[in-house]
Design a protein around this motif. Sequence first.
Motif, PDB file in Angstrom:
ATOM      1  N   LEU A  11       0.816  -1.209   0.000  1.00 17.82           N
ATOM      2  CA  LEU A  11       0.000   0.000   0.000  1.00 17.82           C
ATOM      3  C   LEU A  11       0.856   1.268   0.000  1.00 17.82           C
ATOM      4  O   LEU A  11       0.331   2.373  -0.075  1.00 17.82           O
ATOM      5  CB  LEU A  11      -0.931  -0.003   1.217  1.00 17.82           C
ATOM      6  CG  LEU A  11      -2.135   0.914   1.170  1.00 17.82           C
ATOM      7  CD1 LEU A  11      -3.102   0.508   0.065  1.00 17.82           C
ATOM      8  CD2 LEU A  11      -2.859   0.923   2.515  1.00 17.82           C
ATOM      9  N   GLY A  12       2.172   1.089   0.074  1.00 18.63           N
ATOM     10  CA  GLY A  12       3.065   2.255   0.046  1.00 18.63           C
ATOM     11  C   GLY A  12       3.316   2.877   1.399  1.00 18.63           C
ATOM     12  O   GLY A  12       3.844   3.987   1.490  1.00 18.63           O
ATOM     13  N   SER A  13       2.947   2.183   2.466  1.00 16.38           N
ATOM     14  CA  SER A  13       3.061   2.748   3.810  1.00 16.38           C
ATOM     15  C   SER A  13       4.530   2.947   4.197  1.00 16.38           C
ATOM     16  O   SER A  13       5.292   1.985   4.263  1.00 16.38           O
ATOM     17  CB  SER A  13       2.392   1.816   4.825  1.00 16.38           C
ATOM     18  OG  SER A  13       1.047   1.585   4.470  1.00 16.38           O
ATOM     19  N   SER A  14       4.905   4.198   4.487  1.00 18.90           N
ATOM     20  CA  SER A  14       6.315   4.514   4.765  1.00 18.90           C
ATOM     21  C   SER A  14       6.616   4.382   6.252  1.00 18.90           C
ATOM     22  O   SER A  14       7.046   5.321   6.924  1.00 18.90           O
ATOM     23  CB  SER A  14       6.660   5.911   4.253  1.00 18.90           C
ATOM     24  OG  SER A  14       5.819   6.906   4.801  1.00 18.90           O
ATOM     25  N   LEU A  15       6.375   3.192   6.777  1.00 19.54           N
ATOM     26  CA  LEU A  15       6.625   2.849   8.175  1.00 19.54           C
ATOM     27  C   LEU A  15       8.102   2.579   8.409  1.00 19.54           C
ATOM     28  O   LEU A  15       8.794   2.055   7.527  1.00 19.54           O
ATOM     29  CB  LEU A  15       5.821   1.612   8.552  1.00 19.54           C
ATOM     30  CG  LEU A  15       4.295   1.760   8.560  1.00 19.54           C
ATOM     31  CD1 LEU A  15       3.628   0.478   8.088  1.00 19.54           C
ATOM     32  CD2 LEU A  15       3.816   2.139   9.951  1.00 19.54           C
ATOM     33  N   ASP A  16       8.594   2.894   9.594  1.00 21.40           N
ATOM     34  CA  ASP A  16       9.990   2.607   9.918  1.00 21.40           C
ATOM     35  C   ASP A  16      10.106   1.148  10.352  1.00 21.40           C
ATOM     36  O   ASP A  16       9.975   0.812  11.537  1.00 21.40           O
ATOM     37  CB  ASP A  16      10.482   3.547  11.025  1.00 21.40           C
ATOM     38  CG  ASP A  16      11.969   3.354  11.305  1.00 21.40           C
ATOM     39  OD1 ASP A  16      12.598   2.498  10.644  1.00 21.40           O
ATOM     40  OD2 ASP A  16      12.502   4.059  12.187  1.00 21.40           O
ATOM     41  N   TRP A  17      10.354   0.274   9.385  1.00 18.60           N
ATOM     42  CA  TRP A  17      10.363  -1.161   9.643  1.00 18.60           C
ATOM     43  C   TRP A  17      11.517  -1.581  10.550  1.00 18.60           C
ATOM     44  O   TRP A  17      11.456  -2.658  11.163  1.00 18.60           O
ATOM     45  CB  TRP A  17      10.421  -1.940   8.329  1.00 18.60           C
ATOM     46  CG  TRP A  17       9.199  -1.735   7.496  1.00 18.60           C
ATOM     47  CD1 TRP A  17       9.065  -0.919   6.417  1.00 18.60           C
ATOM     48  CD2 TRP A  17       7.908  -2.330   7.711  1.00 18.60           C
ATOM     49  NE1 TRP A  17       7.773  -0.963   5.929  1.00 18.60           N
ATOM     50  CE2 TRP A  17       7.042  -1.825   6.702  1.00 18.60           C
ATOM     51  CE3 TRP A  17       7.400  -3.235   8.643  1.00 18.60           C
ATOM     52  CZ2 TRP A  17       5.708  -2.208   6.615  1.00 18.60           C
ATOM     53  CZ3 TRP A  17       6.076  -3.607   8.555  1.00 18.60           C
ATOM     54  CH2 TRP A  17       5.238  -3.107   7.547  1.00 18.60           C
ATOM     55  N   SER A  18      12.535  -0.764  10.677  1.00 15.48           N
ATOM     56  CA  SER A  18      13.656  -1.112  11.563  1.00 15.48           C
ATOM     57  C   SER A  18      13.230  -1.102  13.028  1.00 15.48           C
ATOM     58  O   SER A  18      13.922  -1.639  13.891  1.00 15.48           O
ATOM     59  CB  SER A  18      14.812  -0.128  11.360  1.00 15.48           C
ATOM     60  OG  SER A  18      14.473   1.167  11.844  1.00 15.48           O
ATOM     61  N   ARG A  19      12.069  -0.496  13.328  1.00 20.64           N
ATOM     62  CA  ARG A  19      11.576  -0.395  14.705  1.00 20.64           C
ATOM     63  C   ARG A  19      10.358  -1.284  14.938  1.00 20.64           C
ATOM     64  O   ARG A  19       9.615  -1.064  15.897  1.00 20.64           O
ATOM     65  CB  ARG A  19      11.185   1.053  15.006  1.00 20.64           C
ATOM     66  CG  ARG A  19      12.320   2.040  14.950  1.00 20.64           C
ATOM     67  CD  ARG A  19      11.779   3.466  14.944  1.00 20.64           C
ATOM     68  NE  ARG A  19      12.849   4.447  14.961  1.00 20.64           N
ATOM     69  CZ  ARG A  19      13.242   5.098  16.048  1.00 20.64           C
ATOM     70  NH1 ARG A  19      12.652   4.877  17.202  1.00 20.64           N
ATOM     71  NH2 ARG A  19      14.223   5.977  15.994  1.00 20.64           N
ATOM     72  N   GLU A  20      10.117  -2.247  14.080  1.00 22.28           N
ATOM     73  CA  GLU A  20       8.900  -3.046  14.179  1.00 22.28           C
ATOM     74  C   GLU A  20       8.781  -3.723  15.550  1.00 22.28           C
ATOM     75  O   GLU A  20       9.740  -4.314  16.045  1.00 22.28           O
ATOM     76  CB  GLU A  20       8.865  -4.103  13.071  1.00 22.28           C
ATOM     77  CG  GLU A  20       7.561  -4.876  13.028  1.00 22.28           C
ATOM     78  CD  GLU A  20       7.467  -5.810  11.828  1.00 22.28           C
ATOM     79  OE1 GLU A  20       6.433  -6.482  11.691  1.00 22.28           O
ATOM     80  OE2 GLU A  20       8.431  -5.865  11.026  1.00 22.28           O
ATOM     81  N   ARG A  21       7.584  -3.592  16.158  1.00 24.23           N
ATOM     82  CA  ARG A  21       7.344  -4.188  17.473  1.00 24.23           C
ATOM     83  C   ARG A  21       6.189  -5.186  17.396  1.00 24.23           C
ATOM     84  O   ARG A  21       5.399  -5.178  16.459  1.00 24.23           O
ATOM     85  CB  ARG A  21       6.998  -3.097  18.509  1.00 24.23           C
ATOM     86  CG  ARG A  21       8.032  -1.998  18.685  1.00 24.23           C
ATOM     87  CD  ARG A  21       9.419  -2.529  19.047  1.00 24.23           C
ATOM     88  NE  ARG A  21       9.440  -3.277  20.276  1.00 24.23           N
ATOM     89  CZ  ARG A  21       9.722  -2.766  21.481  1.00 24.23           C
ATOM     90  NH1 ARG A  21       9.979  -1.464  21.603  1.00 24.23           N
ATOM     91  NH2 ARG A  21       9.770  -3.531  22.552  1.00 24.23           N
ATOM     92  N   PHE A  22       6.130  -6.020  18.412  1.00 29.28           N
ATOM     93  CA  PHE A  22       5.074  -7.026  18.541  1.00 29.28           C
ATOM     94  C   PHE A  22       4.622  -7.007  19.991  1.00 29.28           C
ATOM     95  O   PHE A  22       5.457  -6.916  20.898  1.00 29.28           O
ATOM     96  CB  PHE A  22       5.628  -8.400  18.142  1.00 29.28           C
ATOM     97  CG  PHE A  22       4.661  -9.538  18.255  1.00 29.28           C
ATOM     98  CD1 PHE A  22       3.431  -9.488  17.617  1.00 29.28           C
ATOM     99  CD2 PHE A  22       4.975 -10.675  18.991  1.00 29.28           C
ATOM    100  CE1 PHE A  22       2.528 -10.536  17.711  1.00 29.28           C
ATOM    101  CE2 PHE A  22       4.091 -11.732  19.091  1.00 29.28           C
ATOM    102  CZ  PHE A  22       2.859 -11.658  18.447  1.00 29.28           C
ATOM    103  N   THR A  23       3.324  -7.058  20.239  1.00 24.02           N
ATOM    104  CA  THR A  23       2.845  -6.868  21.611  1.00 24.02           C
ATOM    105  C   THR A  23       3.320  -7.949  22.577  1.00 24.02           C
ATOM    106  O   THR A  23       3.181  -7.790  23.794  1.00 24.02           O
ATOM    107  CB  THR A  23       1.301  -6.804  21.664  1.00 24.02           C
ATOM    108  OG1 THR A  23       0.750  -7.916  20.938  1.00 24.02           O
ATOM    109  CG2 THR A  23       0.798  -5.499  21.081  1.00 24.02           C
ATOM    110  N   MET A  24       3.913  -9.035  22.071  1.00 20.77           N
ATOM    111  CA  MET A  24       4.469 -10.049  22.971  1.00 20.77           C
ATOM    112  C   MET A  24       5.975 -10.177  22.809  1.00 20.77           C
ATOM    113  O   MET A  24       6.567 -11.184  23.237  1.00 20.77           O
ATOM    114  CB  MET A  24       3.777 -11.402  22.751  1.00 20.77           C
ATOM    115  CG  MET A  24       2.418 -11.453  23.435  1.00 20.77           C
ATOM    116  SD  MET A  24       1.615 -13.062  23.346  1.00 20.77           S
ATOM    117  CE  MET A  24       2.774 -14.101  24.216  1.00 20.77           C
TER     118      MET A  24
END
Length: 922
Positions: A129-142
């Motif tokens: 979708l072109g989302s310019s998210l900072d993937w280097s900071r990806e988190r997961f709630t667990m």
Amino acid sequence: MDKTFNPAELETRWYEKWEASGYFAPQGGDRAYSIMIPPPNVTGSLHMGHGFQEAIMDALIRYHRMLGDNTLWQVGTDHAGIATQMVVERQLAAEGISRHDLGREKFVERVWQWKEKSGGTITRQLRRLGSSLDWSRERFTMDPGLSAAVQEVFIRLYREGLIYRGQRLVNWDPALHTAISDLEVVSEEEQGHLWHFNYPLAGGEGHLTVATTRPETMLGDTAVAVHPEDERYAHLIGRSVKLPLCDREIPVIADEYVDREFGTGCLKITPAHDFNDYEVGRRHGLPMINIFNDDAAISDAAPAAYRGLDRAEARQQVVTDLEALGLLEKVEGHTLKVPRGDRSGVVIEPYLTDQWYVDAREMARPAIAAVENGDIRFVPKQWENTYFAWMRDIQDWCISRQLWWGHRIPAWYDTKGEFYVGASEEAVRREHGLGDEVVLRQDEDVLDTWFSSALWTFSTLGWPRETEDLATFHPSSVLVTGFDIIFFWVARMIMMTLHFRKEVPFHTVYVHGLVRDAEGQKMSKSKGNVIDPIDLIDGISLEQLLAKRTSGLMQPQLAAKIEKATRRQFPEGIAAYGTDALRFTYFSLASTGRDIKFDIGRIEGYRNFCNKIWNAARYVLMNCENQDCGIEGETGLEYSLADRWISGRLQETASEVSRAIENYRFDMASSALYEFIWNEYCDWYLELSKPVLWDDQASAAAKRGTRRTLIRVLETWLRLLHPMMPFITEEIWQTVGPLAGKTGPTIMLQPFPRAVEAEIDPLASADIEWLKAVIVGIRNIRGEMNIAPGKALTVLLRNGGAEDQRRLTQNSQYLRKLAKLEQISWLSADTEAPMAATALAGELEILVPIAGLIDKDAEVSRLNKEISKLETDLSRLRGKLDNPSFVDKAPTAVVAREREKLQAQEQALATLQEQLHRIRSI
């Protein structure tokens, strides 16, 4: 540039380049701007609502990145307790085993394996979708960091007396054996029955008649309630009735909750199995008898004859037994709302059970004040009322779930049932002086998913450590969310963040509407009106479309509409509209707070918009590449009227777009861009540039001025458009940017255009508007008279003033070229006008002499034939709409479309009749 626009290839290429280059990471000035993505479920896949929400956030992030802000869009996913556990349990069932066969530890390992292998679908789709998210900071709630934050919050709230364990009524899912939140309950109307039973009065003659939709619950009744002002029963308040089948007497009580007008005005009270009855029971100190077990079968608290029966079997048996006793008064058909679990589909049971709770009332007070004093604002503002209504009547929050997947509650029990809260068993033993001889077992429950989500804005930035990221990016700037989770997520984030950070989680809550189908219906698989955004972006073949239609996944009408659009626009048979067209469709529909009606025709139009942009850029490059465009300096340049006009309109558009984005009016921003790019730059300015560029008599300075304007205006509106259409703007800018004197690796790090008021030329705008009006008038005459577009015309003007004459003198070159004129001149006031077709541009009269241009008789004959055909169609359509059988039985949307068709055809008939009148009058 390629001759045709191919979104699939360039979108994939550019996203990989952006991500690999680290362009999504925070960078910029001292002013921080941050958005925390509402974490999608790890089990999820992108739906139209996600697509809409992500597009809005991405536009805001790209806009602020281009403003030079230090911009962070925090990415992550939610562990989705029930949803994820169900996915893995279904896999186990296919293997012939259950989670209980594996045991808790092995089952949780299996879930983690599934998450690593299959849990990334939605993150891949977010990239598409072109989302310019900072993937280097990806988190997961667990993940370990967020799990530590969750545990810290639970322990601190417990020690502060804000978390407690107690017995209250919850939504119980008998299939999943867990409490669930209100958001996970879907209540829909179903046809049922209303049973009327007679409860005999104790110690005397007579009875009270009660009505219920759930006869089996009478086994747990502990009172009959009447309204305190109901004169019919005032003398019975304080007496008792005999509860049939149970050998118990229950009191008659007075409570204002009772509706005197419903049924007999007598209400059976079952405090352990109805939320409203529970509150009545608490007010009157009634016993709470739990007649169900975890499976919703009848428990040992009920009479022996019913124990072990399924609730449906118990219902039938209770009715049969009461009828046999002569206590069944009557049975009526009744439409009622039935609550079902959104995952299991079974009827949810209000159930009295021991759970963990948060004292929400205490935490709500500062959260209410934060909105009241303006620390947090809602856009649109009316959602503040919804927030206040819920927060001021908030109930304690049940945070425990009877699952294995999730954050396990940090509490340990000894053999006497005493519990101890701490970070680990070792910590509990140390803090409470418990030796090895004391056997401890950890609580089996996990925390509600919304508990960890409530910490999202600060836990993702490193809390409980005081990190640099936390200091820089918290509070976040805006939360973009749907109205349906204001209670379940937004309010809880505000409460938790204020409690632990003493600051708000975000300054603004932008509440968007739901994405519905073209008829305004909610999209659902059962209705077959769901559209997969990835299908729209990357394409769905006609074979796949047929398969969806045949399987019932798509309504025949929707499938036919998509097929028609595919055949019209995509000869290869795959309707791939691309990301930019889908995003722009979202923005065009994004009026604040309103639900969106998504029609496939809109995305079709914006795919054409992409083609228009592509072709405009190719025209500019063909005329400007390897040419002197005057970019290096201001000398040796001569700007035409059209150059000055388009430069001014660009500045006005830049101002409109910035103002609209700042106010979250993405519909207005997209409308301003569409109007400027398509109607002004492409349809008018590019045509107005040709008389200069293609005229051998034009000076070199004039050609340089027009080339400079072409390239600079194009480059600027590419930057204006980039937050909404990132891919096509990047692809074109890579070639156009350097021609316009810009340096840098990507358009997304270029400055967002700011309006320069000095470049706005009101006189040029007025002159161009005059020019457009005259050209449109001449074109209308051509159309109405059926004159060939290539036929050069003679045009006369009259009734104009000195200003009109000046404009004609200065702009006759444009008029000749764009209106295809042989001659244009003034008709003096004392000269008789020839036989002519006329049009008006303000007070100015435009005359086109028709001698030799048209065959009047042939044109009259043609128009009469068209009018006759239209009148036949109208007669048929009116007959259809006058037929009550059609109007009453056809779907509302179909009738509305037929009425719109009637209106359009009536307008077309009026237009043809006017043309016929004009031809005859010549």
